[in-house]
Design a protein around this motif. Structure first.
Motif, PDB file in Angstrom:
ATOM      1  N   GLN A  72       0.851  -1.555   0.066  1.00  0.00           N
ATOM      2  CA  GLN A  72      -0.226  -0.220   0.277  1.00  0.00           C
ATOM      3  C   GLN A  72       0.804   1.445   0.058  1.00  0.00           C
ATOM      4  O   GLN A  72       1.391   2.037   0.711  1.00  0.00           O
ATOM      5  CB  GLN A  72      -0.565  -0.215   1.177  1.00  0.00           C
ATOM      6  CG  GLN A  72      -1.810  -1.221   1.205  1.00  0.00           C
ATOM      7  CD  GLN A  72      -2.235  -0.783   2.439  1.00  0.00           C
ATOM      8  OE1 GLN A  72      -2.071  -1.148   3.377  1.00  0.00           O
ATOM      9  NE2 GLN A  72      -4.376  -1.122   2.180  1.00  0.00           N
ATOM     10  N   PRO A  73       1.357   1.585  -1.012  1.00  0.00           N
ATOM     11  CA  PRO A  73       1.942   2.594  -1.009  1.00  0.00           C
ATOM     12  C   PRO A  73       1.622   3.966  -1.165  1.00  0.00           C
ATOM     13  O   PRO A  73       2.261   4.641  -0.230  1.00  0.00           O
ATOM     14  CB  PRO A  73       2.565   2.600  -2.703  1.00  0.00           C
ATOM     15  CG  PRO A  73       2.216   1.834  -3.197  1.00  0.00           C
ATOM     16  CD  PRO A  73       1.672   0.788  -2.428  1.00  0.00           C
ATOM     17  N   THR A  74       0.284   4.352  -1.288  1.00  0.00           N
ATOM     18  CA  THR A  74       0.072   5.136  -0.720  1.00  0.00           C
ATOM     19  C   THR A  74      -0.127   5.722   0.498  1.00  0.00           C
ATOM     20  O   THR A  74       0.361   6.519   1.073  1.00  0.00           O
ATOM     21  CB  THR A  74      -0.835   6.006  -1.842  1.00  0.00           C
ATOM     22  OG1 THR A  74      -0.319   5.847  -3.058  1.00  0.00           O
ATOM     23  CG2 THR A  74      -1.825   7.367  -1.627  1.00  0.00           C
ATOM     24  N   ALA A  75      -0.684   5.205   0.823  1.00  0.00           N
ATOM     25  CA  ALA A  75      -0.767   5.159   2.571  1.00  0.00           C
ATOM     26  C   ALA A  75       0.792   4.800   3.197  1.00  0.00           C
ATOM     27  O   ALA A  75      -0.305   5.782   4.521  1.00  0.00           O
ATOM     28  CB  ALA A  75      -1.609   3.444   2.555  1.00  0.00           C
ATOM     29  N   VAL A  76       1.019   4.253   3.140  1.00  0.00           N
ATOM     30  CA  VAL A  76       2.360   4.116   3.948  1.00  0.00           C
ATOM     31  C   VAL A  76       3.407   4.905   3.613  1.00  0.00           C
ATOM     32  O   VAL A  76       3.678   5.612   4.740  1.00  0.00           O
ATOM     33  CB  VAL A  76       3.505   2.766   3.514  1.00  0.00           C
ATOM     34  CG1 VAL A  76       4.142   2.687   4.200  1.00  0.00           C
ATOM     35  CG2 VAL A  76       2.454   1.727   4.050  1.00  0.00           C
ATOM     36  N   LEU A  77       3.415   5.745   2.918  1.00  0.00           N
ATOM     37  CA  LEU A  77       4.224   7.253   2.414  1.00  0.00           C
ATOM     38  C   LEU A  77       3.701   8.004   3.034  1.00  0.00           C
ATOM     39  O   LEU A  77       4.238   9.634   3.802  1.00  0.00           O
ATOM     40  CB  LEU A  77       4.311   6.989   0.938  1.00  0.00           C
ATOM     41  CG  LEU A  77       5.457   6.526   0.077  1.00  0.00           C
ATOM     42  CD1 LEU A  77       4.829   6.800  -1.114  1.00  0.00           C
ATOM     43  CD2 LEU A  77       6.541   6.521   1.069  1.00  0.00           C
ATOM     44  N   GLU A  78       1.525   8.530   3.129  1.00  0.00           N
ATOM     45  CA  GLU A  78       1.537   9.010   3.793  1.00  0.00           C
ATOM     46  C   GLU A  78       1.411   9.298   5.530  1.00  0.00           C
ATOM     47  O   GLU A  78       1.812   9.964   5.961  1.00  0.00           O
ATOM     48  CB  GLU A  78      -0.027   9.673   3.548  1.00  0.00           C
ATOM     49  CG  GLU A  78      -0.387   9.494   1.980  1.00  0.00           C
ATOM     50  CD  GLU A  78      -1.892  10.090   1.615  1.00  0.00           C
ATOM     51  OE1 GLU A  78      -3.040   9.684   2.393  1.00  0.00           O
ATOM     52  OE2 GLU A  78      -2.072  10.441   0.992  1.00  0.00           O
ATOM     53  N   SER A  79       1.525   7.831   5.787  1.00  0.00           N
ATOM     54  CA  SER A  79       1.566   7.272   7.922  1.00  0.00           C
ATOM     55  C   SER A  79       3.283   8.669   7.476  1.00  0.00           C
ATOM     56  O   SER A  79       3.190   8.584   9.351  1.00  0.00           O
ATOM     57  CB  SER A  79       1.551   6.165   7.872  1.00  0.00           C
ATOM     58  OG  SER A  79       2.526   5.098   7.339  1.00  0.00           O
TER      59      SER A  79
END
Length: 374
Positions: A297-304
């Motif tokens: 989940q690249p988008t969610a993980v980067l936002e975290s």
């Protein structure tokens, strides 16, 4: 011996390359020099014998305020550095690249101490310079004031003892911190042709923080540039730094991200208190579970882990001077990052996603996860 062509009457800088430790007599003629750069061209197979040969240092222009010494792999002959210091009565800045500054003998150790103890010297820049464990603490015992201290090392992934080899120098750097310091750098860089790095463990920062805390509050206000990217620190440590160093304008740090939602919240809160801040560079240091989640989940993980556009806008309201924010994950392009810049009052930029990991890179991550029990 070869020497770069210089016009004596007008030259401000000179770069010479030497094949032994005698400096060219023609340097005396360059009466306008302010910067001297000396690079070793001494063959490695004859370096040790060259260390035993006599040398000459001619009278040097008193106008020289900056000295650079590069690629002196095995150090210097006895008394060379102290003689050089005596020939430069107005030396303010010293830059050292890729060398064994203190040599291998007690005499060379104390000769190097003499150079760095030179009274007018205010700025020290040491890049890939390796020193005996007690060298910097010996230097620090004199409580010499410094305006600029810079130490950086290229990351050596193949050396299992690399991080341990930096623990003593970083303790020594702590002993050099005195009132009046303007810029402090303890950095790690990515070697040419490679990607990624791993900062030293968080505990390595303790002597530096303790040394800063030992200074009176008014003696820390001069510090405006701070780079501790050689050490992975917690967000709690970052919050402590904000309190200790309220005048920081430019900051570079490596921050541990454990995956907990409150980690970024704490970091943003700390950051919002840095009112003079103009530029921030952050290396996110995460565990193997982070990398696994990033693949899914690249988008969610980067936002975290990284600052979002909402985070940046909120910070911009608290920090009117902030202009640039750069974030990477261990300086590995494949893992993505974020870049933000304020242009005409508006923030532009965002997250960047790296290219897909190769199958080999994926296997390496999976193998490391198994080894670490992630």
């Amino acid at each position: 011996m070869t020497e770069t062509a210089i016009t004596p009457a007008t030259a401000k800088e000179a770069h010479i390359r030497i094949e032994d430790f005698s400096l060219p007599a023609s340097l005396t003629e360059h009466t306008s020099l302010t910067a001297l750069h000396i690079t070793s061209d001494i063959p490695l197979d004859s370096y040790h014998s060259t260390l035993t040969q006599p040398f000459t240092i001619p009278p040097l222009p008193a106008s020289i305020t900056s000295l650079t010494l590069e690629l002196f792999t095995f150090g210097y002959p006895p008394t060379f550095l102290s003689t050089l210091a005596s020939a430069l009565p107005n030396l303010r800045s010293l830059t050292l690249y890729s060398q064994l500054l203190a040599g291998t003998t007690a005499e060379s150790f104390h000769d190097a101490i003499a150079l760095l103890s030179h009274p007018p010297l205010l700025s020290l820049h040491a890049v890939d310079v390796f020193l005996p464990a007690d060298f910097l603490t010996t230097l620090g015992a004199a409580k010499k004031p410094w305006r600029t201290l810079e130490f950086s090392w290229a990351f050596h992934e193949e050396d299992p003892g690399f991080h341990d080899s930096l623990a003593a120098p970083i303790r020594g750097i702590a002993s050099l911190l005195q009132p009046g310091l303007v810029a402090l750098t303890v950095a790690m860089t990515v070697p040419d042709g490679k990607t990624g790095l791993m900062p030293c463990p968080a505990a390595t920062a303790t002597p530096l923080l303790d040394a800063l805390e030992a200074l009176a509050p008014e003696d820390r206000t001069s510090l405006v540039a701070l780079d501790l990217s050689a050490i992975a620190i917690t967000v709690a440590t970052w919050a402590r730094l904000v309190t200790l160093c309220p005048s920081i304008v430019v900051e570079s740090l490596a921050i541990i991200h454990d995956g907990a939602p409150e980690t970024k919240t704490t970091a943003v809160t700390a950051l919002a208190a840095m009112k003079p801040l103009q530029r921030l560079d952050v290396v996110v240091v995460s565990g193997m579970k982070f990398y696994s989640a990033l693949r899914q989940q690249p988008t969610a993980v980067l936002e975290s882990a990284l600052l979002t556009s909402d985070d940046i806008k909120a910070l911009g309201e608290h920090l009117p001077a902030l202009e640039i924010v750069e974030v990477s994950i261990l300086k590995v392009p494949q893992l993505g990052g974020a870049s933000w810049k304020r242009v005409d009052g508006e923030w532009v930029g965002g997250h960047r996603f790296g290219p897909e990991l190769s199958e080999t890179e994926k296997r390496r991550i999976e193998e490391r996860e198994k080894e670490l029990g992630a």
